[in-house]
Structures are given as structure tokens and as C-alpha cells.
Write a protein that holds these residues in place. Structure first.
Motif, PDB file in Angstrom:
ATOM      1  N   MET A 119      57.803 -63.670   6.137  1.00  0.00           N
ATOM      2  CA  MET A 119      58.526 -64.073   7.088  1.00  0.00           C
ATOM      3  C   MET A 119      60.094 -63.699   7.163  1.00  0.00           C
ATOM      4  SD  MET A 119      59.148 -67.737   9.060  1.00  0.00           S
ATOM      5  CE  MET A 119      57.482 -67.959   9.456  1.00  0.00           C
ATOM      6  N   SER A 120      60.616 -63.011   8.137  1.00  0.00           N
ATOM      7  CA  SER A 120      62.021 -62.653   8.259  1.00  0.00           C
ATOM      8  C   SER A 120      63.044 -63.771   7.960  1.00  0.00           C
ATOM      9  CB  SER A 120      62.169 -61.760   9.411  1.00  0.00           C
ATOM     10  OG  SER A 120      63.735 -61.660   9.611  1.00  0.00           O
ATOM     11  N   SER A 121      64.047 -63.453   7.252  1.00  0.00           N
ATOM     12  CA  SER A 121      65.015 -64.542   7.198  1.00  0.00           C
ATOM     13  C   SER A 121      65.731 -64.708   8.831  1.00  0.00           C
ATOM     14  CB  SER A 121      66.213 -63.958   6.198  1.00  0.00           C
ATOM     15  OG  SER A 121      66.768 -63.142   6.585  1.00  0.00           O
ATOM     16  N   GLU A 122      65.505 -63.731   9.710  1.00  0.00           N
ATOM     17  CA  GLU A 122      66.110 -64.088  10.820  1.00  0.00           C
ATOM     18  C   GLU A 122      65.432 -65.259  11.830  1.00  0.00           C
ATOM     19  OE1 GLU A 122      68.926 -62.455  11.925  1.00  0.00           O
ATOM     20  OE2 GLU A 122      69.082 -61.763   9.843  1.00  0.00           O
ATOM     21  N   GLU A 123      64.219 -65.597  11.295  1.00  0.00           N
ATOM     22  CA  GLU A 123      63.472 -66.408  11.995  1.00  0.00           C
ATOM     23  C   GLU A 123      63.622 -67.723  11.800  1.00  0.00           C
ATOM     24  OE1 GLU A 123      59.562 -65.133  11.352  1.00  0.00           O
ATOM     25  OE2 GLU A 123      59.598 -63.637  12.979  1.00  0.00           O
ATOM     26  N   SER A 124      64.016 -69.066  12.558  1.00  0.00           N
ATOM     27  CA  SER A 124      64.134 -70.097  12.294  1.00  0.00           C
ATOM     28  C   SER A 124      62.553 -70.605  11.816  1.00  0.00           C
ATOM     29  CB  SER A 124      64.419 -71.199  13.455  1.00  0.00           C
ATOM     30  OG  SER A 124      65.985 -70.673  13.614  1.00  0.00           O
ATOM     31  N   VAL A 125      62.723 -71.523  11.033  1.00  0.00           N
ATOM     32  CA  VAL A 125      61.349 -72.116  10.467  1.00  0.00           C
ATOM     33  C   VAL A 125      61.314 -73.475  10.961  1.00  0.00           C
ATOM     34  CG1 VAL A 125      60.240 -72.951   8.479  1.00  0.00           C
ATOM     35  CG2 VAL A 125      61.163 -70.622   8.461  1.00  0.00           C
ATOM     36  N   ARG A 126      59.962 -73.959  11.696  1.00  0.00           N
ATOM     37  CA  ARG A 126      60.078 -75.442  12.339  1.00  0.00           C
ATOM     38  C   ARG A 126      58.802 -75.979  11.543  1.00  0.00           C
ATOM     39  NH1 ARG A 126      56.405 -76.561  16.394  1.00  0.00           N
ATOM     40  NH2 ARG A 126      57.047 -78.551  17.787  1.00  0.00           N
ATOM     41  N   VAL A 151      64.772 -75.208  10.270  1.00  0.00           N
ATOM     42  CA  VAL A 151      65.683 -74.689   9.139  1.00  0.00           C
ATOM     43  C   VAL A 151      65.940 -73.043   9.564  1.00  0.00           C
ATOM     44  CG1 VAL A 151      65.750 -73.941   6.688  1.00  0.00           C
ATOM     45  CG2 VAL A 151      64.355 -76.095   7.450  1.00  0.00           C
ATOM     46  N   ALA A 152      67.229 -72.942   9.373  1.00  0.00           N
ATOM     47  CA  ALA A 152      67.603 -71.381   9.956  1.00  0.00           C
ATOM     48  C   ALA A 152      68.194 -70.996   8.547  1.00  0.00           C
ATOM     49  CB  ALA A 152      69.038 -71.638  10.969  1.00  0.00           C
ATOM     50  N   PRO A 153      67.201 -69.872   8.066  1.00  0.00           N
ATOM     51  CA  PRO A 153      67.476 -69.219   6.797  1.00  0.00           C
ATOM     52  C   PRO A 153      68.806 -68.165   6.987  1.00  0.00           C
ATOM     53  CG  PRO A 153      65.209 -69.199   7.480  1.00  0.00           C
ATOM     54  CD  PRO A 153      65.762 -69.831   8.588  1.00  0.00           C
ATOM     55  N   ALA A 154      68.865 -67.609   8.144  1.00  0.00           N
ATOM     56  CA  ALA A 154      69.698 -66.720   8.411  1.00  0.00           C
ATOM     57  C   ALA A 154      71.262 -67.271   8.364  1.00  0.00           C
ATOM     58  CB  ALA A 154      69.645 -65.795   9.597  1.00  0.00           C
ATOM     59  N   ALA A 197      76.558 -70.242  -0.575  1.00  0.00           N
ATOM     60  CA  ALA A 197      75.237 -70.175   0.064  1.00  0.00           C
ATOM     61  C   ALA A 197      74.965 -70.415   1.555  1.00  0.00           C
ATOM     62  CB  ALA A 197      74.234 -71.094  -0.817  1.00  0.00           C
ATOM     63  N   ARG A 198      76.034 -71.372   2.005  1.00  0.00           N
ATOM     64  CA  ARG A 198      75.914 -71.927   3.443  1.00  0.00           C
ATOM     65  C   ARG A 198      76.391 -70.614   4.305  1.00  0.00           C
ATOM     66  NH1 ARG A 198      81.301 -74.741   5.355  1.00  0.00           N
ATOM     67  NH2 ARG A 198      82.915 -73.850   3.664  1.00  0.00           N
ATOM     68  N   GLU A 199      76.903 -69.674   3.643  1.00  0.00           N
ATOM     69  CA  GLU A 199      77.518 -68.714   4.559  1.00  0.00           C
ATOM     70  C   GLU A 199      76.449 -67.430   4.483  1.00  0.00           C
ATOM     71  OE1 GLU A 199      81.370 -68.212   3.208  1.00  0.00           O
ATOM     72  OE2 GLU A 199      81.980 -69.883   4.478  1.00  0.00           O
ATOM     73  N   SER A 200      75.450 -67.495   3.836  1.00  0.00           N
ATOM     74  CA  SER A 200      74.529 -66.420   3.299  1.00  0.00           C
ATOM     75  C   SER A 200      73.302 -66.451   4.146  1.00  0.00           C
ATOM     76  CB  SER A 200      74.462 -66.179   1.697  1.00  0.00           C
ATOM     77  OG  SER A 200      75.938 -66.107   1.360  1.00  0.00           O
ATOM     78  N   ALA A 201      72.518 -65.530   4.015  1.00  0.00           N
ATOM     79  CA  ALA A 201      71.061 -65.512   4.525  1.00  0.00           C
ATOM     80  C   ALA A 201      70.306 -65.495   3.287  1.00  0.00           C
ATOM     81  CB  ALA A 201      70.674 -63.949   5.219  1.00  0.00           C
ATOM     82  N   TRP A 202      69.333 -66.663   3.579  1.00  0.00           N
ATOM     83  CA  TRP A 202      68.268 -66.752   2.447  1.00  0.00           C
ATOM     84  C   TRP A 202      67.010 -66.249   2.851  1.00  0.00           C
ATOM     85  CZ3 TRP A 202      68.560 -71.620  -0.770  1.00  0.00           C
ATOM     86  CH2 TRP A 202      69.871 -72.124  -1.209  1.00  0.00           C
ATOM     87  N   ARG A 203      65.922 -66.095   1.794  1.00  0.00           N
ATOM     88  CA  ARG A 203      64.744 -65.669   2.107  1.00  0.00           C
ATOM     89  C   ARG A 203      63.598 -66.778   2.066  1.00  0.00           C
ATOM     90  NH1 ARG A 203      60.160 -63.970  -0.787  1.00  0.00           N
ATOM     91  NH2 ARG A 203      60.727 -64.996  -2.640  1.00  0.00           N
TER      92      ARG A 203
END
Length: 266
Positions: free
Chosen positions: A1-8, A18-21, A82-88
Motif C-alpha cells: 500500500m502506498s504511503s500516500e494512502e490513509s489507513v482506516r 492513520v496518515a503514513p505520509a 519521524a512526525r515530519e516524515s513519510a512512513w511505509r
């Protein structure tokens, strides 16, 4: 799943987003349709990694080597990178998810951070872990939730209840002085210690009671704004990279867990 997508994630009438990006923060927690977290790109509930709160003048030592971090809360560095970075997004299911983040510049050491969420109808289990790929280094981890003070428009504002064993005396630079004092009345932007693990309750009278628990003994409580109150479990006190260093080594990762549980009062 892309890090751009929110996870519900969902469990009954509870919905967690959750907003990985956006720093892998919880952007929303809704219980029976009521949002409990302050909304906005800087808010929700974000992970504090690889340090928590303020690091004095953005400097810390690892053995004989001094490092300089970016000053993002002058004159200090605050709340990690970490709060300012994109996660996988590593894994997701209907009610659980796992995310990872590679430590990188401006943090001077390499390693892997893993954050896990597990949702039920009456609880949220959170976990953070930090592993090193190479050198040992001091680090901290924790969470910074912004609970809406007035989540229930028809109800009273949120109330905080806790019993602390001590309070870290806060100096004029907003860092602990090193003295432990008797807990003082709020409002707070202060670190408290609870020897048997933290236990703080946020109550929206006649509506909902939410309890934050963790085996860690450190918690920062912030309630100086009208919009929200913050209950921040963390693995050490503010400026802990300098005053209370906890080394992450190849055989000893740093791990912290917290649980939010809630019960409906209405």
C-alpha cells in the motif's frame, strides 16, 4: 500500500485513521461518530521518535561525539524527526496495522522504527520500537495525542485525573532542572513520574472516559490551550538524550507500548 494512502481501521462503531505520509500520525479517532482528536496537519496523535519533547539547544552527545539537531522550537529541537516524515505501510488488516520508518538525516544514525496499532471496540494498543543497523545511540520514543477538550459540544470540557509520584521541576527554558518536586496544580506543560507505570484518565463528563496506560514511568501533560489536552507517554523525560540516555544497541532495541481504553458514560 502506498504511503500516500490513509489507513482506516474499524471495530464496531470505532474508527481509527492513520496518515503514513504525515508522520504516521493518527489523524482521527471516532467513537460512535464523535471525533476525539484535534484536527489538522500538526495534530491528531503523532509519534515522537527518536527523541521526545525538547532537546536542549538541539545538541546531544553519544560518547565523545556531539551532534547538532535542527532547531525547530528555538532554542531547542522538539519531538523528533519521524512526525515530519513519510512512513511505509508494512501490513494492514481490518483492525490492526504496522508501519515502518527508516532513521535518516538530520538524525545522525541509521535504524528502523516500527509502529503498531491494534483496535478493538473499547481499546487501542500502541507500540513503538527502535532498532539500530550499526552504531549504538541514545534515543527516546513516545506519543503526543491532542484530545479535544470539547469533543462533545453539548457536554462539559475534558477533565484530567492522575496521581503522580513526582513532577520534574521545569526551568525557565522549559526543560527539567533535574529536581523532582511534589506535583503542582495545572495548567501544565510538565513531565510527571509514575513509578508503577503511567495511568491518566481523560473524562468528558456524562459522555466518555478514556484512560491512557503504559509501563513507562514518564508522561508529559499539556493543557495550556483551549482546544485540546495532551497526555504524552514517553520513554524518558524531556532533554533525556542528555540527562537520561537510553542506548539502542544491536542486541537491545528500545520498545515502548501504551494502551488507550474507553468506556461510555452516556
Amino acid at each position: 500500500m502506498s504511503s500516500e494512502e490513509s489507513v482506516r481501521l474499524t471495530a464496531g462503531d470505532v474508527e481509527l485513521t492513520v496518515a503514513p505520509a504525515n508522520g504516521c500520525r493518527i489523524s482521527s479517532l471516532r467513537i460512535a461518530g464523535t471525533e476525539l482528536l484535534r484536527q489538522g496537519e500538526r495534530y491528531g496523535c503523532f509519534p515522537m521518535v527518536p527523541w521526545c519533547g525538547r532537546t536542549e539547544n538541539g545538541r546531544f552527545r553519544n560518547g565523545g561525539v556531539e551532534h547538532q539537531l535542527p532547531i525547530n522550537d528555538p532554542p531547542h529541537a522538539i519531538h523528533g524527526t519521524a512526525r515530519e516524515s513519510a512512513w511505509r505501510t508494512a501490513r494492514t488488516g481490518p483492525a490492526e496495522a504496522v508501519f515502518t520508518y527508516e532513521l535518516a538525516d538530520p538524525w545522525p544514525y541509521t535504524g528502523l522504527v516500527t509502529q503498531t496499532f491494534e483496535l478493538t471496540e473499547d481499546s487501542l494498543a500502541l507500540q513503538l520500537g527502535i532498532e539500530t543497523y550499526d552504531d549504538s545511540f541514545p534515543a527516546q520514543a513516545g506519543w503526543h495525542p491532542w484530545f479535544l477538550r470539547n469533543a462533545f459540544p453539548e457536554g462539559k470540557g475534558a477533565r484530567l485525573d492522575f496521581i503522580a509520584d513526582w513532577q520534574e521541576e521545569r526551568g525557565p527554558n522549559y526543560l527539567p532542572t533535574g529536581r523532582r518536586i511534589e506535583p503542582t496544580p495545572g495548567p501544565w506543560d510538565d513531565c510527571f513520574g509514575m513509578e508503577d507505570g503511567l495511568d491518566v484518565t481523560v473524562t468528558w463528563p456524562d459522555q466518555l472516559e478514556l484512560t491512557v496506560k503504559s509501563r513507562t514511568e514518564w508522561v508529559v501533560v499539556y493543557d495550556q490551550e483551549d482546544e485540546a489536552v495532551c497526555v504524552e507517554p514517553q520513554s524518558g523525560p524531556p532533554n533525556g538524550l542528555n540527562t537520561h540516555p537510553r542506548l539502542v544497541t544491536p542486541i537491545d532495541p528500545l520498545e515502548i507500548a501504551a494502551t488507550w481504553t474507553w468506556r461510555r458514560l452516556a
